[in-house]
Motif scaffolding. Structure first.
Motif, PDB file in Angstrom:
ATOM      1  N   PRO A 163       0.707  -1.311   0.079  1.00 12.05           N
ATOM      2  CA  PRO A 163       0.050  -0.041   0.192  1.00 12.05           C
ATOM      3  C   PRO A 163       0.874   1.186  -0.067  1.00 12.05           C
ATOM      4  O   PRO A 163       0.445   2.289  -0.822  1.00 12.05           O
ATOM      5  CB  PRO A 163      -0.794  -0.039   1.395  1.00 12.05           C
ATOM      6  CG  PRO A 163      -1.101  -1.581   1.426  1.00 12.05           C
ATOM      7  CD  PRO A 163       0.283  -2.111   1.016  1.00 12.05           C
ATOM      8  N   SER A 164       2.039   1.439   0.684  1.00  9.03           N
ATOM      9  CA  SER A 164       2.643   2.434   0.928  1.00  9.03           C
ATOM     10  C   SER A 164       3.228   3.062  -0.405  1.00  9.03           C
ATOM     11  O   SER A 164       3.411   4.053  -0.775  1.00  9.03           O
ATOM     12  CB  SER A 164       3.584   2.356   2.027  1.00  9.03           C
ATOM     13  OG  SER A 164       4.607   1.477   1.551  1.00  9.03           O
ATOM     14  N   ILE A 165       3.875   1.848  -1.230  1.00 12.37           N
ATOM     15  CA  ILE A 165       4.351   1.968  -2.572  1.00 12.37           C
ATOM     16  C   ILE A 165       3.501   2.283  -3.303  1.00 12.37           C
ATOM     17  O   ILE A 165       3.546   3.196  -4.448  1.00 12.37           O
ATOM     18  CB  ILE A 165       5.481   0.641  -2.874  1.00 12.37           C
ATOM     19  CG1 ILE A 165       6.611   0.709  -1.962  1.00 12.37           C
ATOM     20  CG2 ILE A 165       5.715   0.945  -4.254  1.00 12.37           C
ATOM     21  CD1 ILE A 165       7.459  -0.335  -2.096  1.00 12.37           C
ATOM     22  N   ALA A 166       2.199   1.648  -3.384  1.00 12.11           N
ATOM     23  CA  ALA A 166       1.117   1.739  -4.505  1.00 12.11           C
ATOM     24  C   ALA A 166       0.746   3.268  -4.430  1.00 12.11           C
ATOM     25  O   ALA A 166       0.431   3.950  -5.403  1.00 12.11           O
ATOM     26  CB  ALA A 166      -0.053   0.859  -4.179  1.00 12.11           C
ATOM     27  N   GLU A 167       0.713   3.898  -3.039  1.00 10.18           N
ATOM     28  CA  GLU A 167       0.319   5.229  -2.769  1.00 10.18           C
ATOM     29  C   GLU A 167       1.012   6.281  -3.525  1.00 10.18           C
ATOM     30  O   GLU A 167       0.682   7.159  -4.223  1.00 10.18           O
ATOM     31  CB  GLU A 167      -0.006   5.705  -1.394  1.00 10.18           C
ATOM     32  CG  GLU A 167      -0.213   6.990  -1.215  1.00 10.18           C
ATOM     33  CD  GLU A 167      -0.375   7.424   0.187  1.00 10.18           C
ATOM     34  OE1 GLU A 167      -0.434   8.501   0.646  1.00 10.18           O
ATOM     35  OE2 GLU A 167       0.166   6.456   1.254  1.00 10.18           O
ATOM     36  N   VAL A 168       2.316   5.922  -3.431  1.00  7.16           N
ATOM     37  CA  VAL A 168       3.477   6.822  -4.264  1.00  7.16           C
ATOM     38  C   VAL A 168       3.303   6.881  -5.834  1.00  7.16           C
ATOM     39  O   VAL A 168       3.446   7.974  -6.223  1.00  7.16           O
ATOM     40  CB  VAL A 168       4.893   6.472  -3.386  1.00  7.16           C
ATOM     41  CG1 VAL A 168       5.887   7.464  -4.258  1.00  7.16           C
ATOM     42  CG2 VAL A 168       4.876   6.724  -1.973  1.00  7.16           C
ATOM     43  N   THR A 169       3.385   5.705  -5.816  1.00  8.32           N
ATOM     44  CA  THR A 169       3.274   5.495  -7.396  1.00  8.32           C
ATOM     45  C   THR A 169       2.006   6.051  -8.192  1.00  8.32           C
ATOM     46  O   THR A 169       2.077   6.612  -9.230  1.00  8.32           O
ATOM     47  CB  THR A 169       3.360   3.992  -8.232  1.00  8.32           C
ATOM     48  OG1 THR A 169       2.560   3.212  -7.444  1.00  8.32           O
ATOM     49  CG2 THR A 169       4.740   3.544  -7.629  1.00  8.32           C
ATOM     50  N   GLY A 170       0.992   5.897  -7.312  1.00 12.37           N
ATOM     51  CA  GLY A 170      -0.244   6.554  -7.790  1.00 12.37           C
ATOM     52  C   GLY A 170      -0.253   7.974  -7.895  1.00 12.37           C
ATOM     53  O   GLY A 170      -0.557   8.526  -9.096  1.00 12.37           O
ATOM     54  N   VAL A 171       0.391   8.696  -7.065  1.00 17.72           N
ATOM     55  CA  VAL A 171       0.612  10.175  -6.863  1.00 17.72           C
ATOM     56  C   VAL A 171       1.573  10.626  -8.013  1.00 17.72           C
ATOM     57  O   VAL A 171       1.378  11.558  -8.682  1.00 17.72           O
ATOM     58  CB  VAL A 171       1.170  10.756  -5.534  1.00 17.72           C
ATOM     59  CG1 VAL A 171       1.651  12.216  -5.475  1.00 17.72           C
ATOM     60  CG2 VAL A 171       0.160  10.329  -4.403  1.00 17.72           C
ATOM     61  N   ALA A 172       2.625   9.873  -8.103  1.00 21.17           N
ATOM     62  CA  ALA A 172       3.595  10.351  -9.453  1.00 21.17           C
ATOM     63  C   ALA A 172       2.864  10.042 -10.775  1.00 21.17           C
ATOM     64  O   ALA A 172       3.109  10.719 -11.600  1.00 21.17           O
ATOM     65  CB  ALA A 172       4.820   9.146  -9.295  1.00 21.17           C
ATOM     66  N   ARG A 173       2.001   9.078 -10.865  1.00 25.83           N
ATOM     67  CA  ARG A 173       1.388   8.805 -12.036  1.00 25.83           C
ATOM     68  C   ARG A 173       0.423   9.923 -12.457  1.00 25.83           C
ATOM     69  O   ARG A 173       0.200  10.081 -13.679  1.00 25.83           O
ATOM     70  CB  ARG A 173       0.477   7.493 -12.057  1.00 25.83           C
ATOM     71  CG  ARG A 173      -0.236   6.763 -13.145  1.00 25.83           C
ATOM     72  CD  ARG A 173      -0.740   5.797 -13.094  1.00 25.83           C
ATOM     73  NE  ARG A 173       0.388   4.494 -12.598  1.00 25.83           N
ATOM     74  CZ  ARG A 173       0.293   3.907 -11.619  1.00 25.83           C
ATOM     75  NH1 ARG A 173      -0.505   4.420 -10.671  1.00 25.83           N
ATOM     76  NH2 ARG A 173       1.202   3.144 -11.220  1.00 25.83           N
ATOM     77  N   GLY A 174      -0.355  10.743 -11.581  1.00 23.63           N
ATOM     78  CA  GLY A 174      -1.036  11.667 -11.585  1.00 23.63           C
ATOM     79  C   GLY A 174      -0.490  13.027 -11.461  1.00 23.63           C
ATOM     80  O   GLY A 174      -1.178  14.062 -11.559  1.00 23.63           O
ATOM     81  N   ALA A 175       0.865  13.293 -11.611  1.00 23.13           N
ATOM     82  CA  ALA A 175       1.535  14.398 -11.204  1.00 23.13           C
ATOM     83  C   ALA A 175       1.349  15.477 -12.451  1.00 23.13           C
ATOM     84  O   ALA A 175       1.126  15.110 -13.552  1.00 23.13           O
ATOM     85  CB  ALA A 175       3.026  14.124 -10.856  1.00 23.13           C
ATOM     86  N   ASP A 176       1.199  16.627 -11.915  1.00 23.95           N
ATOM     87  CA  ASP A 176       1.136  17.638 -13.023  1.00 23.95           C
ATOM     88  C   ASP A 176       2.357  17.756 -13.979  1.00 23.95           C
ATOM     89  O   ASP A 176       2.216  18.220 -15.121  1.00 23.95           O
ATOM     90  CB  ASP A 176       0.978  19.034 -12.464  1.00 23.95           C
ATOM     91  CG  ASP A 176      -0.273  19.103 -11.501  1.00 23.95           C
ATOM     92  OD1 ASP A 176      -1.359  18.593 -11.762  1.00 23.95           O
ATOM     93  OD2 ASP A 176      -0.139  19.921 -10.352  1.00 23.95           O
ATOM     94  N   VAL A 177       3.557  17.380 -13.527  1.00 25.37           N
ATOM     95  CA  VAL A 177       4.712  17.438 -14.152  1.00 25.37           C
ATOM     96  C   VAL A 177       5.630  16.300 -13.974  1.00 25.37           C
ATOM     97  O   VAL A 177       5.599  16.009 -12.668  1.00 25.37           O
ATOM     98  CB  VAL A 177       5.511  18.802 -13.902  1.00 25.37           C
ATOM     99  CG1 VAL A 177       6.815  18.719 -14.836  1.00 25.37           C
ATOM    100  CG2 VAL A 177       4.828  20.002 -14.463  1.00 25.37           C
ATOM    101  N   LEU A 178       6.282  15.598 -14.950  1.00 23.13           N
ATOM    102  CA  LEU A 178       7.093  14.343 -14.749  1.00 23.13           C
ATOM    103  C   LEU A 178       8.447  14.981 -15.189  1.00 23.13           C
ATOM    104  O   LEU A 178       8.534  15.591 -16.507  1.00 23.13           O
ATOM    105  CB  LEU A 178       6.627  13.107 -15.397  1.00 23.13           C
ATOM    106  CG  LEU A 178       7.594  12.189 -15.608  1.00 23.13           C
ATOM    107  CD1 LEU A 178       8.138  11.728 -14.293  1.00 23.13           C
ATOM    108  CD2 LEU A 178       7.064  11.011 -16.187  1.00 23.13           C
ATOM    109  N   LEU A 179       9.394  15.090 -14.474  1.00 23.46           N
ATOM    110  CA  LEU A 179      10.566  15.582 -14.634  1.00 23.46           C
ATOM    111  C   LEU A 179      11.745  14.339 -14.634  1.00 23.46           C
ATOM    112  O   LEU A 179      11.905  13.957 -13.485  1.00 23.46           O
ATOM    113  CB  LEU A 179      11.161  16.905 -14.184  1.00 23.46           C
ATOM    114  CG  LEU A 179      12.405  17.253 -14.040  1.00 23.46           C
ATOM    115  CD1 LEU A 179      12.761  18.044 -15.377  1.00 23.46           C
ATOM    116  CD2 LEU A 179      12.764  18.364 -12.977  1.00 23.46           C
TER     117      LEU A 179
END
Length: 293
Positions: A163-179
């Motif tokens: 769950p803790s990793i899935a939460e982070v990847t979920g936020v990263a997936r929906g980020a406004d910007v990927l750098l």
């Protein structure tokens, strides 16, 4: 200005000094040739990128990398719409970008780790990059508590379900910007130095036609995954997530990144490319020889 604010010249000077120290005010001398606007326009027209940022190359690769990192930091800080969430990968170029970012470049940004980190300390430490970007934006951090590459696909799959990793990847997936910076496939890779990849892995990747990595995903000249087994051992955003990002900014400096930069652009893995003049010229040549489909 002093008269309008009913301040003495000495008071104005003291306030400016304090503002500079706190990062509220910046004084810069911008050389008119600091960016190669003709190459930028040409690269956008040839490749279909939304935008290209091109800075002069230097005979010293380290100097070129620093200039590209600074340009990427400036571009991020100057975005018309400040991201509320910023997903970042890591590496040496990203470390220099974090050091170059302006104080108070944004306010309240959540900086999230896009792919797993290092098995042991090494160059391009993701924690330092994310912490610096967030601190300079008066924001918060969200770390991905797992190595970039683990021993088996089964372990990677189990970690991604945690769950803790899935939460982070979920936020990263929906980020406004990927750098992210693009990496080359070499024995000097940060992933090798940190113990995430073995020399045998590098040999195998090269034999399979890998030209580099984007957010820890190793791709061939066509921008597709080259080694599914190694890819299945990777923890973080998938290549499809990179392609689906709202705004993906790729950073590439130096001749070692020519092939992976081309692959990244051809596959549509980035909307914006920040690079140096030599790389831009080479990409222009390659896209003339084989136009984007």
């Amino acid at each position: 200005m002093g008269e309008r604010l009913h301040l003495t010249r000495w008071q104005v000077g003291r306030l400016l000094k304090e503002a500079l120290a706190k990062g509220i005010v910046r004084i810069e001398i911008v050389h008119p040739r600091a960016r190669s606007h003709t190459l930028e326009t040409d690269l956008v027209e040839r490749t279909g990128l939304r935008e290209a940022i091109v800075v002069p190359s230097d005979t010293d690769p380290a100097t070129t990398r620093q200039a590209v990192a600074q340009a990427a930091a400036d571009y991020l800080a100057d975005l018309t719409t400040t991201p509320r969430t910023l997903a970042v990968s890591w590496g040496q170029t990203m470390s220099e970008l974090a050091r170059a970012i302006a104080p108070s470049w944004a306010d309240g940004v959540t900086v999230v780790q896009a792919n797993g980190g290092l098995s042991r300390p090494g160059p391009g430490d993701p924690a330092a990059i994310i912490t610096t970007l967030a601190r300079q934006a008066r924001g918060s951090t969200l770390f991905l508590p797992a190595p970039a590459v683990v021993e088996s696909p089964e372990l990677a799959a189990a970690l991604l379900r945690e769950p803790s990793i899935a939460e982070v990847t979920g936020v990263a997936r929906g980020a406004d910007v990927l750098l992210f910076s693009l990496g080359a496939v070499t024995q000097e890779s940060v992933l090798v130095q940190s113990g995430c990849l073995s020399l045998a892995d590098v040999t195998h990747l090269l034999a399979e036609g890998a030209v580099g990595d984007a957010v820890g995903r190793f791709i061939g000249a066509d921008g597709a995954i080259v080694c599914p087994h190694i890819d299945a051992r990777s923890v973080g955003l998938q290549l499809a997530d990179v392609a689906a990002a709202r705004l993906a900014i790729a950073v590439a400096a130096g001749s070692a990144k020519h092939a992976v930069a081309e692959a990244c652009v051809r596959r549509g893995l980035c909307h914006v490319l920040v690079t140096d003049e030599d790389t831009a010229v080479e990409l222009g040549r390659r896209f003339i020889a084989a136009p984007i489909s």
